[in-house]
Design an enzyme around this catalytic site. Structure first.
Site, mmCIF file in Angstrom:
data_model
loop_
_atom_site.group_PDB
_atom_site.id
_atom_site.type_symbol
_atom_site.label_atom_id
_atom_site.label_comp_id
_atom_site.label_asym_id
_atom_site.label_seq_id
_atom_site.Cartn_x
_atom_site.Cartn_y
_atom_site.Cartn_z
ATOM 1 N N ASP A 40 9.017 2.391 -0.934
ATOM 2 C CA ASP A 40 8.284 3.045 -0.221
ATOM 3 C C ASP A 40 8.613 2.757 1.141
ATOM 4 O OD1 ASP A 40 4.489 3.426 0.034
ATOM 5 O OD2 ASP A 40 6.237 3.773 1.496
ATOM 6 N N LYS A 55 5.593 8.665 8.643
ATOM 7 C CA LYS A 55 5.764 8.289 9.866
ATOM 8 C C LYS A 55 6.804 8.765 10.686
ATOM 9 C CE LYS A 55 2.859 4.599 8.158
ATOM 10 N NZ LYS A 55 1.404 4.613 8.639
ATOM 11 N N TYR A 79 0.753 -1.245 -0.115
ATOM 12 C CA TYR A 79 -0.078 -0.088 0.202
ATOM 13 C C TYR A 79 1.179 1.294 -0.002
ATOM 14 C CZ TYR A 79 -3.339 3.559 2.005
ATOM 15 O OH TYR A 79 -4.169 4.535 2.181
#
Ligand code: KE4
Length: 398
Positions: A220, A248, A125
C-alpha cells in the site's frame, strides 16, 4: 466534517480549522489566519498548495468537460507514467480513492489466488474497507475483529492481524494459514501509526514468505508512492510486490488513486477478465490532468535530492524534542524517547503532550497533523525558512 481526523478531537480541540485557501506551504483559514502547513492534505501536494502547473492543467481540462464515462488519452498517458515510475507495475487501474484501490486490490488478490485470507498489520491503514477494518487482538497473530460498528464479523473473519516489523509472527501465521492466504498487505513504510520504517529485512521476509506460500504481496504505497522515491518504497528498498496501491500524489490533490501490478494478475480484471471492478469517475479527466501535471515533473532527480535535503534538515532540527522517525519526505515527531517499531510502541507515545504541542504550534501559525499517529509531509514548497521556523517553535515549546 467529511473525515474524522480533521475534527482535531485527537489534539484536544472541539473547533477544527475551516480552510479558505492554500498557497505553497501555507493555508489560510476562513478568518484570514495564515498557517504553515505540514499536513498538506495528508500527502498529495508534493509541489505545494495551488501549484500553478496543476491548477492550469485542471482548468484547461475542465473547459473541455468534467467527466465523460468513456476512455480518454490522458488516462493512458497517466497509466504510462505510473508504469514507467513504479518498478513492479506492468498494468494499472485508475480509481477515485485509496480505499477503493485497496478494496479492489484485495478482491483481485483473492480471485487470482482463489484464496480468502488476508494478512495485514496492526497500525497500518488501507482505507475504510470492511475487510481491512480489522483490529488486532491480543495474540501474536489474531483473526481480525471488526474495528468499527457496522463491519460484520463475517467480513473480517478472514483477516489476520500481525504486528508490524514482527517477522516471526508473520512466519508462524503463514505456516498456519499458508494454503488459505491470498495476500499480505502492508504499508512498506507505515504512515498511519506515525512514520514507522520497516526494519532491515522485514520487507524481504514478507517477499520470501509470499513466494513460499503462494500469497500475493501487496504494497500500500498511497503515502509512500512518489514520496520516498519516484518509484516509491519498492524502489527505495528494492523489494518488489505483486500488487501496488497508489493514491495522494498520483492524483495531484484531486480524487484519483490506482492499483497495479503484474499483467497476468491485472488481466483478471473485467473487461479482460472475470473480476468485477468499476467506477463512474475512474480516470476522471480533471484528476488525470492533475496527476499528469505532477508526475511528469517527478522524473527530474533533483526533486528527490531536494526532498531528502529538506527532510534531513527537519529531522535534525526536531531530534532534540522527541523521537523523530523519517523516510525521505515523510516524518513523525513522537512524544517518546523510545524507538517506535510497531503500533504498540506508537501507542506508548504521550498523546496528551502531542496535543499540547499541536495547540502551541497552531497558536504560532504552524499546522502539524492533528494526531500523533500521522505524518509531517515535506513538499518542495517547504524551504529552509519554513523548516527553521517550525524547529524554533518546537524548541520554544520546551
Ligand atoms: P483514501 O480512501 O482516504 O483516499 O485512502 C485511504 C488510505 C489508504 N492507504 C493509506 C496508506 C492511507 O494513508 C490512506 C489514507 N490516509 C489518511 C491519512 N493518513 C487520509 C486522511 C483521512 O482519513 O482523512
Amino acid at each position: 466534517m467529511n473525515s474524522p481526523v480533521r475534527a482535531m478531537r485527537a489534539v484536544g480541540l472541539d473547533e477544527p480549522l475551516f480552510v479558505g485557501r492554500g498557497e505553497g506551504a501555507y493555508l489560510e483559514d476562513v478568518d484570514g489566519n495564515r498557517y504553515l502547513d505540514w499536513v498538506m492534505s495528508w500527502g498529495p501536494l508534493i509541489f505545494g498548495h495551488a501549484d500553478l502547473e496543476t491548477v492550469a492543467a485542471v482548468r484547461d481540462a475542465a473547459e473541455r468537460g468534467t467527466s465523460f464515462g468513456a476512455p480518454t488519452e490522458a488516462e493512458v498517458e497517466l497509466a504510462a507514467e505510473i508504469v514507467d515510475a513504479v518498478p513492479s507495475v506492468e498494468k494499472v487501474r485508475l480509481v477515485s480513492s485509496g480505499t477503493e484501490a485497496a478494496m479492489s486490490a484485495a478482491r483481485l488478490a483473492r480471485a487470482f489466488t482463489a484464496r480468502d485470507r488476508i494478512l495485514k498489520f496492526a497500525g497500518c491503514y488501507h482505507g475504510h474497507v470492511d475487510a481491512l477494518l480489522a483490529g488486532a487482538g491480543s495474540g501474536v497473530a489474531t483473526l481480525g475483529l471488526p474495528s468499527s460498528p457496522g463491519v460484520p464479523p463475517a467480513t473480517t473473519k478472514d483477516t489476520i492481524v500481525c504486528k508490524f516489523n514482527d517477522v516471526d509472527a508473520v512466519a508462524s501465521t503463514v505456516a498456519e494459514y499458508g494454503e488459505g492466504l491470498a495476500a499480505i498487505i502492508v504499508e512498506p513504510v507505515a504512515g498511519n501509526m506515525g512514520v514507522v520504517p520497516p526494519e532491515p529485512g522485514f520487507l524481504e521476509a514478507l517477499r520470501r514468505l509470499c513466494d513460499a506460500s503462494g500469497a500475493l504481496l501487496v504494497f500500500d504505497e498511497v503515502i509512500t508512492g512518489f514520496r520516498v522515491a519516484r518509484g516509491g518504497a519498492q524502489e527505495l528498498f528494492d523489494v518488489m510486490p505483486d500488487l501496488t496501491i497508489l493514491g495522494k500524489i498520483v492524483g495531484g490533490g484531486l480524487p484519483l488513486a490506482a492499483f497495479g501490478g503484474r499483467a497476468e494478475i491485472m488481466d483478471r480484471l473485467a473487461p479482460s477478465g472475470d473480476v468485477y471492478q468499476a467506477g463512474t469517475l475512474s480516470g476522471n479527466p480533471l484528476a488525470t490532468a492533475a496527476g499528469l501535471a505532477v508526475l511528469r515533473r517527478l522524473g527530474d532527480p533533483s526533486v528527490y535530492e531536494q526532498l531528502e535535503q529538506r527532510g534531513a534538515r527537519l529531522e535534525s532540527g526536531l531530534a532534540p524534542h522527541g523521537r523523530v522517525q523519517r523516510v525521505g519526505a515523510m516524518a513523525t515527531l513522537f512524544m517518546t524517547d523510545e524507538p517506535v517499531r510497531n503500533f504498540d510502541d506508537a501507542q506508548r507515545a504521550d498523546t496528551d503532550r502531542y496535543g499540547a504541542l499541536f495547540r502551541h504550534l497552531l497558536d504560532r501559525g504552524i499546522y502539524l497533523a492533528p494526531s500523533q499517529f500521522e505524518g509531517m509531509f515535506v513538499s518542495l514548497a517547504h524551504g529552509d525558512e519554513e523548516i527553521d521556523r517550525t524547529i524554533q517553535a518546537i524548541a520554544d515549546f520546551g
